[in-house]
Motif scaffolding. Structure first.
Motif, short mmCIF file in Angstrom:
data_model
loop_
_atom_site.label_atom_id
_atom_site.label_comp_id
_atom_site.label_asym_id
_atom_site.label_seq_id
_atom_site.Cartn_x
_atom_site.Cartn_y
_atom_site.Cartn_z
N PHE A 55 0.83 -1.21 0.00
CA PHE A 55 0.00 0.00 0.00
C PHE A 55 0.87 1.26 0.00
N TYR A 56 2.02 1.19 0.64
CA TYR A 56 2.92 2.35 0.65
C TYR A 56 3.48 2.61 -0.75
N TYR A 57 4.00 1.57 -1.39
CA TYR A 57 4.60 1.75 -2.71
C TYR A 57 3.57 2.03 -3.79
N LEU A 98 -4.30 -10.95 -14.12
CA LEU A 98 -3.87 -9.74 -13.43
C LEU A 98 -2.61 -9.96 -12.61
N PRO A 99 -2.49 -11.05 -11.82
CA PRO A 99 -1.22 -11.27 -11.11
C PRO A 99 -0.03 -11.47 -12.05
N HIS A 149 10.19 -3.21 -14.16
CA HIS A 149 10.72 -2.60 -12.93
C HIS A 149 9.86 -1.44 -12.43
N GLU A 150 8.58 -1.43 -12.77
CA GLU A 150 7.68 -0.39 -12.29
C GLU A 150 7.01 -0.89 -11.01
N PHE A 151 7.76 -0.82 -9.91
CA PHE A 151 7.27 -1.37 -8.66
C PHE A 151 6.14 -0.55 -8.07
N GLY A 152 6.13 0.73 -8.31
CA GLY A 152 5.04 1.56 -7.82
C GLY A 152 3.72 1.21 -8.48
N TYR A 153 3.74 1.14 -9.82
CA TYR A 153 2.53 0.78 -10.55
C TYR A 153 2.13 -0.66 -10.28
N GLY A 154 3.12 -1.55 -10.18
CA GLY A 154 2.83 -2.94 -9.85
C GLY A 154 2.20 -3.07 -8.47
N SER A 155 2.62 -2.26 -7.51
CA SER A 155 2.02 -2.28 -6.17
C SER A 155 0.58 -1.78 -6.22
N ALA A 156 0.33 -0.77 -7.06
CA ALA A 156 -1.04 -0.28 -7.21
C ALA A 156 -1.94 -1.36 -7.81
N LEU A 157 -1.43 -2.10 -8.79
CA LEU A 157 -2.19 -3.20 -9.37
C LEU A 157 -2.46 -4.29 -8.32
N THR A 158 -1.47 -4.55 -7.48
CA THR A 158 -1.64 -5.55 -6.42
C THR A 158 -2.68 -5.10 -5.41
N ALA A 159 -2.65 -3.82 -5.04
CA ALA A 159 -3.65 -3.30 -4.11
C ALA A 159 -5.06 -3.41 -4.71
N ALA A 160 -5.18 -3.11 -6.00
CA ALA A 160 -6.48 -3.24 -6.66
C ALA A 160 -6.95 -4.69 -6.65
N ALA A 161 -6.04 -5.62 -6.93
CA ALA A 161 -6.40 -7.04 -6.90
C ALA A 161 -6.83 -7.47 -5.50
N PHE A 162 -6.17 -6.94 -4.48
CA PHE A 162 -6.53 -7.28 -3.10
C PHE A 162 -7.96 -6.84 -2.78
N PHE A 163 -8.31 -5.62 -3.13
CA PHE A 163 -9.65 -5.13 -2.84
C PHE A 163 -10.71 -5.84 -3.69
N ILE A 164 -10.37 -6.20 -4.91
CA ILE A 164 -11.31 -6.95 -5.75
C ILE A 164 -11.59 -8.32 -5.13
#
Length: 306
Positions: free
Chosen positions: A46-48, A260-261, A272-287
């Motif tokens: 969530f931070y990244y 998505l994963p 190497h886009e860890f920020g955008y990848g973290s945002a995608l992971t956060a979205a997957a978590f809430f979904i």
């Protein structure tokens, strides 16, 4: 005598004050491990997700706010991978449930060689995902797999592979996952089948109920919670499936099998886009969280069977 009574009362008080703390001390190691291996990584995600973080472009790193999430809504590949993830989960979990239920009912019957049959049914579950896909990659190989024999029969073209065919890659991937996932449902449902009282079946037989009616009115109601739990767990695992599709198709051809994963893995490890990848992971978590809660509410998991 009074001194002994006073000392006994004091010891009881010390035990009573220590007693409530003992369970917390016993579970403290497990709680610390969960904080270290679950809570901290989730907090980092969530931070990244609110950061621009690319190890190849450190000069652009910094606070991004909601920019990563705004980029997500305009990302066509995100929506494509999310749609394929839903399609993948529905197909794999649905067929695994049906086939697993059928196998559980079959091996629950008494027949010669039942123990060996159970071992054969459950054996694919013991094989790792990467090894499973390696086996099926060889099976789908146009020169060494079964497609070579299909080509010899004139059913397909020589040199063709279902993994390279946009029209056949999805059924091929689903078939591979079925081989590995069906035993999961068979194991759980068989365990629940064996807990159903035999008296219910005997009473229904006396009343003249057919095998189909016994299955519909006795077996399925008793399996309801097991089916709900197993489908939920398997749906979450299939949604997060990376190893099988990564080894089998790597998301191809033309990103048609990118979940998505898997898209997150490509963004993080390749781009190497860890920020955008973290945002995608956060979205997957809430979904997943929303869908899991909705599914449990609609299925009334753990509620009255009536």
């Amino acid at each position: 005598m009074a001194t002994a009574e006073v000392s006994g009362i004091r010891r009881k008080r010390r035990r009573s004050t220590r007693g409530p703390r003992t369970p917390y001390a016993l579970i403290a190691p497990a709680v610390l491990l969960m904080l270290g291996f679950l809570v901290y990584p989730m907090a980092s995600i969530f931070y990244y997700s609110l950061q621009h973080y690319n190890v190849t472009k450190p000069w652009d790193n910094g606070f991004a706010g909601l920019d990563n999430f705004r980029q997500m809504f305009g990302d066509d590949l995100f929506w494509q991978s999310l749609g394929f993830s839903a399609k993948w989960v529905a197909a794999t979990v649905g067929f695994q449930l049906l086939l697993g239920l059928g196998l559980a009912l079959l091996v629950n019957e008494s027949f010669v060689g039942r123990a060996l049959s159970r071992a054969l049914v459950f054996s694919p579950w013991a094989v790792s995902g990467v090894l499973t896909t390696s086996i099926w990659v060889l099976l789908y190989n146009p020169t060494t797999g079964f497609t070579k024999y299909l080509a010899d029969l004139g059913l397909v073209q020589h040199g063709s592979s279902p993994l390279a065919d946009p029209g056949a890659v999805f059924p091929a991937a689903v078939l591979t996952e079925l081989w590995r996932g069906v035993p999961f449902f068979a194991i759980l449902l068989l365990a629940d089948l064996q807990s159903i009282p035999k008296d219910l079946y005997e009473a229904s037989s006396v009343d003249g109920a057919s095998r189909l009616r016994r299955f519909w009115h006795i077996t399925l109601p008793h399996l309801r919670d097991a089916i709900v739990l197993s489908t939920l767990l398997r749906a979450v695992w299939e949604f997060n499936n990376v190893d099988l599709l990564y080894t089998l198709t790597n998301g191809g051809p033309a990103n048609q099998t990118t979940t998505l994963p898997l898209y997150v893995a490509h963004k993080a490890t390749v781009a190497h886009e860890f920020g955008y990848g973290s945002a995608l992971t956060a979205a997957a978590f809430f979904i997943l969280l929303f869908c899991s809660i909705l599914y449990l509410r609609l299925s009334k998991f753990g509620g009255d069977r009536k």
